[in-house]
Design a protein around this motif. Sequence first.
Motif, PDB file in Angstrom:
ATOM      1  N   PHE A  38       0.836  -1.199   0.000  1.00  0.00           N
ATOM      2  CA  PHE A  38       0.000   0.000   0.000  1.00  0.00           C
ATOM      3  C   PHE A  38       0.874   1.252   0.000  1.00  0.00           C
ATOM      4  N   LYS A  39       1.959   1.216   0.754  1.00  0.00           N
ATOM      5  CA  LYS A  39       2.892   2.338   0.781  1.00  0.00           C
ATOM      6  C   LYS A  39       3.431   2.610  -0.622  1.00  0.00           C
TER       7      LYS A  39
ATOM      8  N   SER B 177       3.518   5.828  -5.580  1.00  0.00           N
ATOM      9  CA  SER B 177       3.412   5.874  -7.048  1.00  0.00           C
ATOM     10  C   SER B 177       2.376   6.894  -7.501  1.00  0.00           C
ATOM     11  N   LEU B 178       1.448   7.228  -6.573  1.00  0.00           N
ATOM     12  CA  LEU B 178       0.422   8.233  -6.866  1.00  0.00           C
ATOM     13  C   LEU B 178       0.881   9.635  -6.463  1.00  0.00           C
ATOM     14  N   GLY B 179       2.124   9.739  -6.032  1.00  0.00           N
ATOM     15  CA  GLY B 179       2.679  11.044  -5.695  1.00  0.00           C
ATOM     16  C   GLY B 179       2.430  11.491  -4.273  1.00  0.00           C
TER      17      GLY B 179
END
Length: 497
Positions: free
Chosen positions: A126-127, A132-134
Motif C-alpha cells: 500500500f505504501k 506511485s500516486l505522488g
Amino acid sequence: MQQTGFDGHLYIQKQSEQISKRIADFGGKLYLEFGGKLFDDYHASRVLPGFAPDTKIKMLRNLASDVEVVIVISAGDIEKNKMRGDLGITYDAEVLRLIDAFRAIDLYVGSVVISQFDGQSAACSFKARLESLGLRVFLHYTIEGYPYNVRHIVGENGFGRNEYIETSRPLVVVTAPGPGSGKMATCLSQLYHEHLRGIKSGYAKFETFPIWNIPLKHPVNLAYEAATADLDDVNMIDPYHLEAYGKTTVNYNRDVEVFPILNTIFERISGESPYKSPTDMGVNMAGFCIYDDEAVRKASCDEIIRRYYTALCDRVMGHASNEVVEKIELLMKQANTCIEDRKVVCASLERSASTENQPAVAIELPDGRVVTGKTSALLGASAAALLNAVKALCGIEKGTHLIAPEIIEPIQKLKIDLLGNRNPRLHSDEVLIALSICAAQNNSVAQKAFDALEALRNCEAHSTVILAEVDKDTYRKLGIRLTCEPKYQTKKLYHKR
C-alpha cells in the motif's frame, strides 16, 4: 416532519473560534485529532437535527488556508482488509476516497501515516501504491509497552523510531478511516519530534460526543453509547475536571482512563502538561448550539431504537454479541423509550399479519402519515413501499400503475432467464430504474412520482424481514432511515448480500 433543534451555523462559528484560539495558545501550531467521521457524520445529523452531515467540513473550509490533513491508517487494518461497515469498502480504499474528497474541496492533504508498522507485506504494498500516486508516506512503528511504559515511549526507541512528518501549516488535522488507527499516537509522536527541533506545537481533540456540558444521561449522550456499544465505551463524569474546577462534565471511559498516562507523556516531552482534565483536551462547542432540547431528545431516542434493531440484526448475522444487544436495551430504558415509539414498526408488522405474514415495509412520510408495501408477484416489499410512498406524496390513487407491465416483464425475464436469479420480483433499485424509464417516456404521472423521491430523505422505514443489501443500500442512498426485524424471509442458511 422532524423538528430541528441544533444551530449548525452557530456551531461552525464557535468551533472555528475555539480552534483558532488553541493554535494561538500553543504558539502557532496545533495537531488536532479528529474523532468520528468528517465528511458524512450521519449519526450527528440524526441526533442533532440541524447538524448537516458535512458540517465539520464546512467548519474546516473556514480555516482552509491554515489546514493540512494527515491521514493515519493502521498496518494491521491493511493486512486484514478491515472494512468500513457503512460504506462497504476496505480501510485502505477509504484512505484514497478521503484524499479525493479533501482535494475536491481544496483542503490540502500533506501525507499518509502507516501506523503500528511491523513489516506487514500488505502495508508495504500500500505504501508503494501511495508513493506511485505522488503521496508522501511516513511509517510509525509498533512501540512495546504503549501507552503505559512512558519512559520507553518518549525516547529514541519509542517515538524516536517513528519517521518525522514534515508539515507546513499551523493546523494539522489528523484523521483516519476508522477507530483504532493510531491518530492520538501520531499526534504525540509529532509533539516529541517537534520539541526536539525547537518547534512550539500542541495537541487537542476535536470531539462531538459525548457532549461534555449536558447531563450524563441525556438521550444524545446515551445515543452515543448505543452507537459505540460494540467498543465498550461508557460515558462517565470526568473526575479530573471535577477535582480541578469543581464542575461536573461528561467524558467517556477511554479518555478518562488514559488521561494520567497522557499527562505523563506531555510532561516528559515538554516538561509540563497543558491540561488538567480530559475535558480540557476536547474542542467541542456542540452543547452551546442546542436551541430545542425536546427536539434533540426525541431525535436521540429514535436513534437509540434504530441502533437496537441494527444490533439485533447484526446478532442474527453473527456480527454482534448478546452483550451489545443487552447494553442497548438498557440504554433504551435509561432514555425512557421503547420500540413501540417507532411508528413504522407497528405499521409494518400489522401489514405483514394481514397478508399471512408475507414481508412488509412501512415508511413514515414527512407529514406523519405511514404507508406500507407488501410482497407481490412483481415487486418486493421494499420496492412496493417506495412506490406507495411517492404516490401518497403526490396524491396519486393507490391503484394507479406507475410502471407499465411491459417494462417490468422484460426486467423479470432478464433476471431469471439470463442472469440466473430465482427471485423475479424487482428490488428497490430496479423499480427506481423502471420508474425513471417511464418518466422519460413523457408519462407525467411517473415523472411526478419520480420527482417526489427527494422528499423521502430523512423519512423513517421498517421492514418485517432483513432486506437484501441492494435494498438497504438504495434506502440509504435515498436518505431513508431503515430498520429491520431480526429475521430472514426464508430459512436458508446462506443469504446473498
